[in-house]
Design an enzyme around this catalytic site. Structure first.
Site, mmCIF file in Angstrom:
data_model
loop_
_atom_site.group_PDB
_atom_site.id
_atom_site.type_symbol
_atom_site.label_atom_id
_atom_site.label_comp_id
_atom_site.label_asym_id
_atom_site.label_seq_id
_atom_site.Cartn_x
_atom_site.Cartn_y
_atom_site.Cartn_z
ATOM 1 N N TYR A 107 2.464 7.107 18.575
ATOM 2 C CA TYR A 107 3.137 7.960 17.603
ATOM 3 C C TYR A 107 4.317 8.659 18.266
ATOM 4 C CZ TYR A 107 4.104 9.673 13.175
ATOM 5 O OH TYR A 107 4.792 9.898 12.029
ATOM 6 N N ARG A 160 13.948 9.036 6.228
ATOM 7 C CA ARG A 160 14.064 10.118 7.225
ATOM 8 C C ARG A 160 12.958 9.931 8.251
ATOM 9 N NH1 ARG A 160 10.778 14.692 8.070
ATOM 10 N NH2 ARG A 160 10.135 12.930 9.280
ATOM 11 N N LYS A 178 0.668 6.116 11.826
ATOM 12 C CA LYS A 178 -0.131 7.192 11.217
ATOM 13 C C LYS A 178 -1.527 6.687 10.873
ATOM 14 C CE LYS A 178 2.477 10.924 10.717
ATOM 15 N NZ LYS A 178 2.770 12.223 10.157
ATOM 16 N N GLU A 249 5.271 9.647 3.406
ATOM 17 C CA GLU A 249 5.630 9.889 4.796
ATOM 18 C C GLU A 249 7.092 9.564 5.050
ATOM 19 O OE1 GLU A 249 3.062 10.916 6.900
ATOM 20 O OE2 GLU A 249 4.728 11.262 8.253
ATOM 21 N N ASP A 250 7.828 10.502 5.609
ATOM 22 C CA ASP A 250 9.201 10.268 6.045
ATOM 23 C C ASP A 250 10.144 9.763 4.953
ATOM 24 O OD1 ASP A 250 8.357 11.276 8.397
ATOM 25 O OD2 ASP A 250 8.807 9.556 9.637
ATOM 26 N N ASP A 272 2.890 14.451 3.971
ATOM 27 C CA ASP A 272 2.523 15.016 5.275
ATOM 28 C C ASP A 272 3.662 15.820 5.898
ATOM 29 O OD1 ASP A 272 0.658 15.358 7.438
ATOM 30 O OD2 ASP A 272 2.038 14.112 8.598
ATOM 31 N N ASP A 273 4.896 15.387 5.681
ATOM 32 C CA ASP A 273 6.022 16.102 6.298
ATOM 33 C C ASP A 273 6.131 17.514 5.739
ATOM 34 O OD1 ASP A 273 6.962 13.715 7.704
ATOM 35 O OD2 ASP A 273 7.288 13.012 5.658
ATOM 36 N N ASN A 412 11.410 16.464 16.182
ATOM 37 C CA ASN A 412 11.017 15.231 16.867
ATOM 38 C C ASN A 412 12.134 14.208 16.781
ATOM 39 O OD1 ASN A 412 8.319 16.012 17.395
ATOM 40 N ND2 ASN A 412 7.792 15.619 15.264
#
Ligand code: NAI
Length: 555
Positions: A107, A160, A178, A249-250, A272-273, A412
């Site tokens: 990850y 993203r 993930k 996610e993202d 999750d973000d 990150n």
């Protein structure tokens, strides 16, 4: 379990549906050199493997030796994915044994590099890619997946990826990573997991010109076409995998907030973000309370960044502050945000909807240092994806009005962190309470050893997922993320805190996830979100659900 790859004989024994070379090539069932002599005879493997049988421990030693031979992180990542493709049980056993060392490879930060290079390091497909070419028949496409009992889908549209921006279909590394964490951290069975990428094009021009790029080399779908594609994906997933939780996610923040609002009350889903990040950051604030004696309601927080992570954290912090006795508007007033155009203030025009509740009365401020001087925050949270923005002056300014300033540099991967752990400790004369998004090594400063905590979403989302699917929850609610944050903070030991670390060691992640799953299940029962009977001992129930990476007997 109703997996399509084997038949269950009794509690210890299953019978693979494949034999011979097909069995060796099936990563879910393959044990490689660990097939016993009896299994080799019964399953058509005689002669297909070297004579000597290995124990799983010996196999771990072998793959570890090979892993350590790789001289860069991307090669290590490729090695681990190849192992996952070859012998999944051994992959998870290795992850469990060396989780602290391997998590940064599978990850963040290394998965970021792997996504950037996706088309160049591509070996074997994993997961499902959906695009406009599948419109009208996504249901059938999802049925191509060999497993039928999917419980967790992680989906991205690649817009993203971490702090790296639009990587298009290269983003598949994220759902894959993930879901590996769902299994490694919470023990969700790998066969219950499905990574999905919505290939809606990319606005990253360099990918359009890369002949090895594997996604559609065209501009991103937007507007009604995009929404219709996502809607068809969600509806088809619900039909084909009715028990599946969908983790978004993202996604870019243009879509992330909208999709969350659209689906959170309709399907078992979360982002999750936004929500996972919020929960882990809130856990950090709760842990810090024990370290610096300041309760959540006493903080004034300046967020550097006003996107998904920032607003997600802000919203959850506001509800934690109101729970702690502040009224809602007071709580909002304690959270300030800066974005690429400066401080978010009332007088700014065209603010995005998610920023409006946090647009307070203040004159415009362009520079972070000026904002810190003016607002005197107790906590500075970096979620901008912009490296090195927490300068020495900024950290020193935080130290002037706080004996123990809280500095969370969450961007990150590591290259995007607003400051390093070493800088935060040095520039604050060892007073900062620091947490980061990507891992940093412990720091020695003036005779003290500081262990920077990693505000890793992996502390939260696997436990949320395990809890929700184990009790058949119908929705994921904010209360579940608050409960997860409290549970996580409660598991930080006095020893962790003594070194300035706000999170428990990753080595305890399976136990942590089981506890979070219990907390999530408690909320599900309290909020009447499940119709399953409540098990007597919820913790034992969760532990019993957890996959262990040991080989099953086949004969
Ligand atoms: P986003 O794209 O939704 O938001 C980024 C925000 O930063 C935007 O509000 C943008 O205006 C702002 N920004 C950009 N340049 C800026 C500048 N020069 N000055 C001030 N603000 C600026 O992205 P998201 O999802 O909020 O993620 C941001 C970062 O947080 C990423 O690096 C991501 O990897 C990290 N993150 C960390 C997590 C963790 O540590 N657990 C979890 C989720 C995200």
């Amino acid at each position: 379990m109703s997996f399509t790859t084997f038949r269950k004989i009794d509690n210890q024994t299953i019978r693979p549906l494949q034999t011979g070379m097909d069995l060796l090539r099936n990563p879910h069932l393959n044990k490689g050199t660990a097939f016993t002599r009896a299994e080799r005879r019964r399953l058509g493997l005689s002669g297909l493997l070297p004579q000597r049988t290995s124990t799983q421990d010996e196999q771990v030693a072998r793959v570890r030796e090979n892993y350590l031979r790789k001289d860069n992180d991307l090669e290590k990542y490729i090695f681990l994915i190849a192992l996952q493709d070859r012998n999944e049980t051994l992959f998870y056993r290795l992850l469990n044994d060396f989780i602290e060392e391997l998590m940064p490879i599978i990850y963040t930060p290394v998965v970021g590099q792997a996504c950037q290079q996706f088309g160049h390091i591509y070996r074997r497909s994993r997961g499902i890619f959906l695009s406009r070419h599948h419109r009208g028949h996504m249901h059938q496409v999802l049925q191509n997946w060999p497993e039928k009992d999917i419980r967790v889908i992680v989906v991205t549209d690649g817009e993203r990826i971490l702090g790296l921006g639009d990587l298009g279909a290269n983003g598949m590394g994220i759902p894959v990573g993930k879901l590996s964490l769902y299994t490694a951290c919470a023990g969700v069975h790998p066969l219950h997991c499905l990574p999905i990428t919505l290939d809606v094009g990319t606005n990253n021009e360099s990918l359009h010109h890369d002949p090895l790029y594997l996604g559609l080399p065209e501009p991103r779908l937007r507007g009604a076409d995009y929404d219709a594609l996502v809607e068809e994906f969600v509806a088809a997933s619900q039909e084909v995998f009715p028990r599946a939780l969908i983790q978004f996610e993202d996604f870019g923040n243009l879509n992330a907030f909208r999709l969350l609002r659209q689906y959170r009350d309709r399907v078992l889903s979360f982002n999750d973000d936004i929500q996972g990040t919020a929960s882990v950051a809130l856990a950090g604030l709760y842990s810090a309370e024990r370290l610096i004696g300041k309760s959540i309601r006493e903080h004034r927080i300046l967020f550097f960044g006003a996107g998904e992570a920032a607003i997600g954290i802000g919203d959850l912090v506001v509800s934690a502050m109101t729970e702690d006795g502040l009224d809602h508007s007071e709580a909002l007033g304690r959270c300030w945000f800066m974005d690429s155009k400066g401080l978010v203030v009332k007088s700014r025009s065209n603010l995005q909807e998610h920023k409006l509740p946090y647009a307070h009365d203040h004159e415009p401020v362009d520079q972070l240092l000026d904002a810190v001087r003016s607002l005197r925050p107790t906590v500075l949270i970096g979620v901008s994806g912009q490296a090195a923005q927490f300068t020495q002056e900024v950290i020193e300014e935080m130290g002037k009005h706080n004996p123990r300033p809280l500095i969370f540099a969450l961007s990150n991967p590591t290259s995007k962190a607003e400051c390093t752990a070493e800088q935060a400790y040095r520039w604050s004369q060892g007073q900062a309470v620091f947490a980061s998004g990507s891992p940093f090594d412990p720091v020695e400063f003036e005779g003290s050893r500081f262990v920077p905590g990693q505000a890793n979403n992996a502390y939260i989302f696997p436990g949320i997922g395990l809890g929700a699917i184990a009790v058949g929850a119908r929705r994921i609610t904010d209360e579940m993320f608050s409960a997860a944050a409290k549970t996580l903070a409660g598991l930080v030991s006095a020893d962790d805190l003594a070194h300035g670390c706000l999170f428990p060691p990753l080595g305890k992640i399976r136990a942590v996830s089981a506890q979070i799953a219990v907390a999530v299940a408690e909320v599900a029962y309290r909020q009447d979100l499940t119709s399953l009977a409540r098990p007597q001992d919820l913790l034992a129930f969760m532990q019993a659900q957890q996959y262990t990476a040991t080989y099953q007997q086949y004969v």
